[in-house]
Design an enzyme around this catalytic site. Structure first.
Site, PDB file in Angstrom:
ATOM      1  N   GLU A  35     -29.546  17.091  15.803  1.00  0.00           N
ATOM      2  CA  GLU A  35     -30.490  17.680  16.749  1.00  0.00           C
ATOM      3  C   GLU A  35     -31.714  16.805  16.983  1.00  0.00           C
ATOM      4  O   GLU A  35     -32.472  17.039  17.936  1.00  0.00           O
ATOM      5  CB  GLU A  35     -30.953  19.052  16.230  1.00  0.00           C
ATOM      6  CG  GLU A  35     -29.862  20.114  16.182  1.00  0.00           C
ATOM      7  CD  GLU A  35     -29.411  20.563  17.562  1.00  0.00           C
ATOM      8  OE1 GLU A  35     -30.086  20.213  18.554  1.00  0.00           O
ATOM      9  OE2 GLU A  35     -28.386  21.245  17.653  1.00  0.00           O
ATOM     10  N   GLU A  44     -15.771  16.513  -2.880  1.00  0.00           N
ATOM     11  CA  GLU A  44     -17.127  16.616  -3.440  1.00  0.00           C
ATOM     12  C   GLU A  44     -17.205  16.085  -4.866  1.00  0.00           C
ATOM     13  O   GLU A  44     -18.295  15.828  -5.384  1.00  0.00           O
ATOM     14  CB  GLU A  44     -17.618  18.053  -3.398  1.00  0.00           C
ATOM     15  CG  GLU A  44     -16.957  18.994  -4.384  1.00  0.00           C
ATOM     16  CD  GLU A  44     -17.621  20.367  -4.375  1.00  0.00           C
ATOM     17  OE1 GLU A  44     -17.809  20.900  -5.486  1.00  0.00           O
ATOM     18  OE2 GLU A  44     -17.936  20.880  -3.304  1.00  0.00           O
TER      19      GLU A  44
END
Length: 301
Positions: A85, A116
């Site tokens: 953004e 992960e």
């Protein structure tokens, strides 16, 4: 400090939420809403940790450094969301605020939970992104123990980068590994262990603060207006025109004409209207003020 998953606050079972599977939709909505209400208070309690972390990040960016978010699963996706953004909102170059997620782009659309645990990949991503001592790295992990994120933060710190560890548990390994631990204690989830809920909301709130406050400190705003927005569609053009009118007080037609003459650069358009001149002069004034519109306006007041 504990690395035992079952001992973590975010993994506890809150017996207030027993019987979810027997509740009505209306009851479940109230339960979740009541739980979510507690998140902002948890973020506020962590402000003494959040503020110095943002100050450090803003200083690195002002000095020419970059900001990198590192996460896995939900935490990684939140980092990608926040970073993506920044270019449209603040006209930042794509590499100023970046995000990496364990498992790469594919992990944005499909869960790849095993990645992960890959410490080697976490270490490698810091080298791949060419992180140096001028940069800042924010590791995001609700548990505060994700191996991929821990390895990345440790590698970044070894290179001299400013490091931040954002988690939702106390005294975490991630916090210990980072220069700035941010531990937002939201407590057990409505759905036990589902840290995309309160923990995810808390992480998003903190990331909002990190990126927005850093950009404000870099001069990307004027008052509470996003004067550095990138005009890429009709909606954003309309917003840009309204911003120009709010700052200058000119009619809409004049604001639209100035925006076009300024090649869709809102700050340049405002400076052109503040003191009519050719486009080069406002841009020079902006450059002299480090891109800060207020300083450019006050310099000729």
């Amino acid at each position: 400090m504990t690395d035992r998953l079952g001992d973590l606050l975010t993994e506890q079972v809150d017996h207030r939420y027993a019987g979810l599977d027997t509740a009505s939709v209306a009851q479940l909505a109230v339960v979740m809403n009541d739980a979510d209400v507690t998140v902002p208070a948890a973020v506020r309690a962590a402000l003494p940790q959040i503020v110095p972390a943002i100050e450090g990040i803003a200083d690195r960016l002002a000095a020419g450094g970059r900001l990198l978010y590192v996460g896995a699963g939900t935490a990684g996706r939140l980092g990608v969301l926040d970073a993506s953004e920044c270019p449209p909102t603040f006209s930042t170059p794509p590499d100023l605020v970046r995000a990496v997620i364990a498992g790469g782009t594919a992990a944005l659309f499909a869960a790849q939970e095993g990645v992960e645990d890959d410490e080697a990949a976490g270490t490698a991503v810091i080298a791949d992104c060419a992180i140096t001592a001028v940069d800042a790295v924010v590791g995001i992990s609700a548990s505060g123990r994700t191996p991929y994120v821990l390895a990345a933060v440790r590698a970044a710190r070894e290179r001299g980068a400013l490091t931040v560890g954002l988690s939702c548990n106390a005294d975490t390994s991630l916090g210990a590994a980072a220069d700035h631990p941010i531990e937002v204690l939201v407590g057990p989830e409505v759905l036990a262990g589902s840290t995309r809920l309160k923990a995810g909301t808390a992480q998003k709130l903190v990331l909002n603060m990190i990126s927005t406050i850093s950009m404000i400190r870099l001069g990307k705003t004027y008052d509470n207006l996003m004067v550095d927005l990138r005009v890429t569609n009709a909606k954003l053009r309309d917003r840009a025109v309204r911003i120009i009118r709010r700052v200058t007080g000119v009619p809409r037609s004049e604001a639209e004409a100035a925006l076009d003459r300024a090649e869709l650069d809102v700050k340049t358009a405002i400076l052109m209207l503040d003191r009519p001149a050719d486009v080069a002069d406002p841009r020079q004034r902006l450059a002299a003020s480090g891109g800060r519109l207020r300083e450019a306006l006050e310099a000729i007041a």
